[in-house]
Design a protein around this motif. Structure first.
Motif, short mmCIF file in Angstrom:
data_model
loop_
_atom_site.label_atom_id
_atom_site.label_comp_id
_atom_site.label_asym_id
_atom_site.label_seq_id
_atom_site.Cartn_x
_atom_site.Cartn_y
_atom_site.Cartn_z
N PRO A 95 0.88 -1.17 0.06
CA PRO A 95 -0.01 -0.01 0.17
C PRO A 95 0.69 1.29 -0.08
O PRO A 95 2.00 1.38 0.50
N GLY A 96 0.40 2.35 -0.67
CA GLY A 96 1.21 3.73 -0.89
C GLY A 96 1.04 3.89 -2.30
O GLY A 96 0.69 3.28 -3.25
N ARG A 97 2.13 5.04 -2.57
CA ARG A 97 2.32 5.50 -3.98
C ARG A 97 3.04 4.43 -4.66
O ARG A 97 4.01 3.89 -4.11
N PHE A 98 2.54 3.71 -5.86
CA PHE A 98 3.38 2.99 -6.56
C PHE A 98 4.15 3.70 -7.67
O PHE A 98 5.44 3.15 -7.81
N GLY A 99 3.54 4.73 -8.54
CA GLY A 99 4.36 5.51 -9.27
C GLY A 99 3.62 6.45 -9.90
O GLY A 99 2.45 6.51 -9.84
N THR A 100 4.30 7.22 -10.81
CA THR A 100 3.75 8.11 -11.75
C THR A 100 4.41 7.84 -13.22
O THR A 100 5.30 7.66 -13.37
N PHE A 101 3.39 7.93 -14.14
CA PHE A 101 3.60 7.48 -15.43
C PHE A 101 3.08 8.42 -16.33
O PHE A 101 2.03 9.22 -16.53
N GLY A 102 3.98 8.66 -17.71
CA GLY A 102 3.59 9.43 -18.95
C GLY A 102 4.74 10.27 -18.93
O GLY A 102 6.03 9.64 -18.55
N PRO A 103 4.66 11.42 -19.59
CA PRO A 103 3.53 12.09 -20.31
C PRO A 103 2.94 11.24 -21.39
O PRO A 103 3.50 10.65 -21.94
N ARG A 104 1.84 11.56 -21.84
CA ARG A 104 1.07 11.17 -22.76
C ARG A 104 0.30 12.34 -23.47
O ARG A 104 -0.56 12.86 -22.77
N HIS A 105 0.91 12.70 -24.63
CA HIS A 105 0.12 14.05 -25.32
C HIS A 105 -1.11 13.72 -25.99
O HIS A 105 -1.12 12.48 -26.73
N VAL A 106 -2.45 14.49 -25.98
CA VAL A 106 -3.47 14.08 -26.60
C VAL A 106 -3.62 14.98 -27.73
O VAL A 106 -3.56 16.35 -27.18
N THR A 107 -4.09 14.39 -28.80
CA THR A 107 -4.27 15.73 -29.77
C THR A 107 -5.74 15.92 -30.19
O THR A 107 -6.44 15.08 -29.93
#
Length: 150
Positions: free
Chosen positions: A10-22
């Protein structure tokens, strides 16, 4: 390296990206799957409660799933999911948004009926570059336990 149940405390696993949206992506998804005016027509969208062209919430969910897959699911000993507990759309997805996905483990428990696997409940929050939360999703995923952990 395959991620097993034991890799998801339990807790923060991670941050993923960036993903640009057009804009073109938003229009293509809407034309195929959610052909509502606020997702297809800029003039109609400007008159809607969203006050401008916005991506479908289902498009945003698809992007979240892709970011989860690229970020960790394809590296995990995932055995699937029994479903999604909750999805909340908080702010519109806009053309040009750069998305980041925060992933937290809300709960991790061993299955009572199948002790060789665990049930990990994830809360995922997708944000734009301003840090605004666009959507949240809570979902359990079945993940195999590390060999010898049973």
């Amino acid at each position: 390296m395959t991620l097993t149940f034991e890799d998801f405390p339990p807790g923060r696993f991670g941050t993923f990206g960036p993903r640009h949206v057009t804009r073109d992506e938003i229009l293509a998804f809407a034309a195929e799957f959610d052909p509502q005016p606020m997702h297809l027509d800029e003039e109609a969208a400007a008159k809607s409660m969203l006050r401008g062209l916005s991506g479908s919430g289902w498009h945003l969910c698809s992007l979240m799933m892709r970011m989860m897959a690229d970020g960790f699911i394809t590296r995990a000993a995932s055995l699937g999911s029994p479903g999604v507990d909750e999805v909340r759309w908080l702010s519109p997805l806009r053309p040009g948004d750069d998305l980041m996905l925060d992933v937290d483990v809300v709960e991790a428990r061993t299955s009572k009926s199948r002790p060789n696997l665990g049930i990990v409940k994830f809360k995922c929050t997708v944000r734009n570059a301003k840090g605004e939360a666009l959507a949240e999703m809570t979902s359990p995923i079945l993940i195999a336990r590390r060999e010898g952990a049973v």
